[in-house]
Write an enzyme that holds these catalytic residues in place. Structure first.
Site, PDB file in Angstrom:
ATOM      1  N   MET A 177      -7.298 -56.920  36.703  1.00 47.53           N
ATOM      2  CA  MET A 177      -8.604 -57.334  36.144  1.00 47.53           C
ATOM      3  C   MET A 177      -9.127 -58.536  36.908  1.00 47.53           C
ATOM      4  SD  MET A 177      -7.590 -57.232  32.138  1.00 47.53           S
ATOM      5  CE  MET A 177      -6.713 -55.838  31.422  1.00 47.53           C
ATOM      6  N   HIS A 235       2.392 -48.556  34.699  1.00 45.75           N
ATOM      7  CA  HIS A 235       0.940 -48.736  34.701  1.00 45.75           C
ATOM      8  C   HIS A 235       0.651 -50.217  34.973  1.00 45.75           C
ATOM      9  CE1 HIS A 235      -3.182 -47.541  33.675  1.00 45.75           C
ATOM     10  NE2 HIS A 235      -3.285 -48.701  33.034  1.00 45.75           N
ATOM     11  N   SER A 246       2.371 -49.938  30.173  1.00 45.80           N
ATOM     12  CA  SER A 246       1.489 -50.909  30.838  1.00 45.80           C
ATOM     13  C   SER A 246       2.191 -52.262  30.924  1.00 45.80           C
ATOM     14  CB  SER A 246       0.185 -51.058  30.059  1.00 45.80           C
ATOM     15  OG  SER A 246      -0.489 -52.204  30.542  1.00 45.80           O
ATOM     16  N   ASP A 253      -5.741 -44.261  28.093  1.00 47.01           N
ATOM     17  CA  ASP A 253      -5.374 -45.675  28.223  1.00 47.01           C
ATOM     18  C   ASP A 253      -6.026 -46.518  27.142  1.00 47.01           C
ATOM     19  OD1 ASP A 253      -4.505 -48.107  29.121  1.00 47.01           O
ATOM     20  OD2 ASP A 253      -5.671 -48.091  30.986  1.00 47.01           O
ATOM     21  N   MET A 279      -9.617 -52.687  37.353  1.00 47.48           N
ATOM     22  CA  MET A 279     -10.801 -53.065  36.570  1.00 47.48           C
ATOM     23  C   MET A 279     -11.485 -54.184  37.345  1.00 47.48           C
ATOM     24  SD  MET A 279      -8.877 -52.787  32.919  1.00 47.48           S
ATOM     25  CE  MET A 279      -7.297 -52.767  33.741  1.00 47.48           C
ATOM     26  N   HIS A 303      -4.410 -49.442  37.917  1.00 49.11           N
ATOM     27  CA  HIS A 303      -5.719 -49.290  37.276  1.00 49.11           C
ATOM     28  C   HIS A 303      -6.563 -50.506  37.639  1.00 49.11           C
ATOM     29  CE1 HIS A 303      -7.934 -49.233  33.090  1.00 49.11           C
ATOM     30  NE2 HIS A 303      -8.750 -48.972  34.100  1.00 49.11           N
ATOM     31  N   MET A 355     -10.644 -44.082  29.050  1.00 51.69           N
ATOM     32  CA  MET A 355     -10.404 -45.343  28.336  1.00 51.69           C
ATOM     33  C   MET A 355     -10.658 -45.125  26.844  1.00 51.69           C
ATOM     34  SD  MET A 355      -9.288 -47.382  30.570  1.00 51.69           S
ATOM     35  CE  MET A 355      -9.057 -48.684  29.352  1.00 51.69           C
ATOM     36  N   ASP A 415      -2.254 -53.045  35.437  1.00 53.81           N
ATOM     37  CA  ASP A 415      -3.661 -53.346  35.144  1.00 53.81           C
ATOM     38  C   ASP A 415      -4.143 -54.549  35.942  1.00 53.81           C
ATOM     39  OD1 ASP A 415      -4.459 -51.433  33.063  1.00 53.81           O
ATOM     40  OD2 ASP A 415      -2.833 -52.348  31.910  1.00 53.81           O
TER      41      ASP A 415
HETATM   42  C1  DX5 Z   1      -6.805 -52.207  28.884  1.00 51.88           C
HETATM   43  C2  DX5 Z   1      -5.765 -51.760  29.876  1.00 51.88           C
HETATM   44  C3  DX5 Z   1      -4.652 -51.016  29.246  1.00 51.88           C
HETATM   45  C4  DX5 Z   1      -3.858 -51.855  28.275  1.00 51.88           C
HETATM   46  C5  DX5 Z   1      -3.285 -50.936  27.253  1.00 51.88           C
HETATM   47  O1  DX5 Z   1      -7.855 -52.753  29.555  1.00 51.88           O
HETATM   48  O2  DX5 Z   1      -6.338 -50.921  30.844  1.00 51.88           O
HETATM   49  O3  DX5 Z   1      -3.810 -50.417  30.205  1.00 51.88           O
HETATM   50  O4  DX5 Z   1      -2.828 -52.571  28.898  1.00 51.88           O
HETATM   51  O5  DX5 Z   1      -2.697 -51.702  26.267  1.00 51.88           O
HETATM   52  P1  DX5 Z   1      -2.411 -51.131  24.815  1.00 51.88           P
HETATM   53  O6  DX5 Z   1      -1.520 -49.939  24.986  1.00 51.88           O
HETATM   54  O7  DX5 Z   1      -1.734 -52.283  24.135  1.00 51.88           O
HETATM   55  O8  DX5 Z   1      -3.736 -50.764  24.201  1.00 51.88           O
HETATM   56 ZN    ZN Z   2      -4.970 -49.685  32.129  1.00 48.32          ZN
END
Ligand code: DX5
Ligand code: ZN
Length: 222
Positions: free
Chosen positions: A37, A33, A8, A175, A68, A66, A137, A35
């Protein structure tokens, strides 16, 4: 087929994104990956298109994005144009999930659905064959570096059974809170893709850590 590892980029050094992207290129990782948000669906804001495009410019492996965010339908084509290969939306953010998944596929991407820790896997029963990837998740989304929620194991096992019984072929991705200690058991439970942020980027030797996350498959099935 061996499982995938998807570091990630949320835990990468944003002042050295090219360096960290090229490090992942050289490693045994399979996907990046990414993320995204929005500060509404989750209580955090990560980054958007300019940063994603900067990663894409140097990445030699697929981008697993991903989302969010609320109302992800607004941006499906924009994410495709920014370089997404897999686009995952949250079950909890989609009123018309079936429509959204097909719009993602029509744009030329693999379509994923992410489930928050409280969302039962059986909510996907009626669209199993429309999904390319289920992202389970294992933390509440929004932040890297949180600890793994153990109930995830049961969800992965149930999903694996549901896949078998329905004849569907989606990948199961985990994840949040994935470590060198739990990765082996997750693969044994049925995980196909392990996302890891802090485990990779906070380690002394990220390339070695990725190799360790890749190895568990053979070890656990041996
Ligand atoms: C959390 C993200 C993950 C996050 C994982 O909301 O979707 O992808 O980056 O991070 P770690 O591996 O540190 O839990
Ligand atoms: Zn993620």
């Amino acid at each position: 087929m061996s499982h995938y590892v998807a570091p990630s980029m949320l835990s990468a050094d944003f002042a050295n994104l090219q360096r960290d992207t090229e490090m992942i290129n050289r490693s045994e990782a399979d996907w990046f990956h990414i993320d995204i948000m929005d500060g509404v669906f989750v209580p955090n804001i990560s980054f958007g298109f300019p940063v994603m495009k900067s990663i894409k410019k140097y990445a030699s492996k697929p981008l697993d994005v991903h989302l969010m965010i609320v109302d992800p339908d607004r941006y499906i084509q924009t994410f495709r144009d920014a370089g997404a290969d897999v686009l995952t939306v949250h079950y909890e953010a989609c009123t018309h999930l079936h429509r959204t998944l097909h719009a993602i596929k029509q744009s030329g991407m693999l379509a994923g659905v992410a489930l928050n820790p409280h969302t039962p896997v059986h909510f996907l029963d009626d669209i199993l064959t429309d999904i390319d990837l289920v992202c389970v998740m294992s933390v509440n989304p929004g932040f890297g570096g949180q600890s793994f929620i153990d109930n995830t194991f049961r969800k992965v096992q149930d999903l694996s059974t549901m896949r078998q019984q329905s004849g569907a072929s989606f990948r199961i991705e985990i994840d949040g809170g994935v470590t060198l200690e739990n990765s082996s058991a997750l693969v044994a439970a049925g995980a196909d893709v392990l996302v890891a942020g802090s485990t990779v980027f906070k380690s002394q030797d990220p390339i070695q850590t990725i190799a360790g996350l890749k190895k568990v498959h053979n070890t656990s099935l041996a």
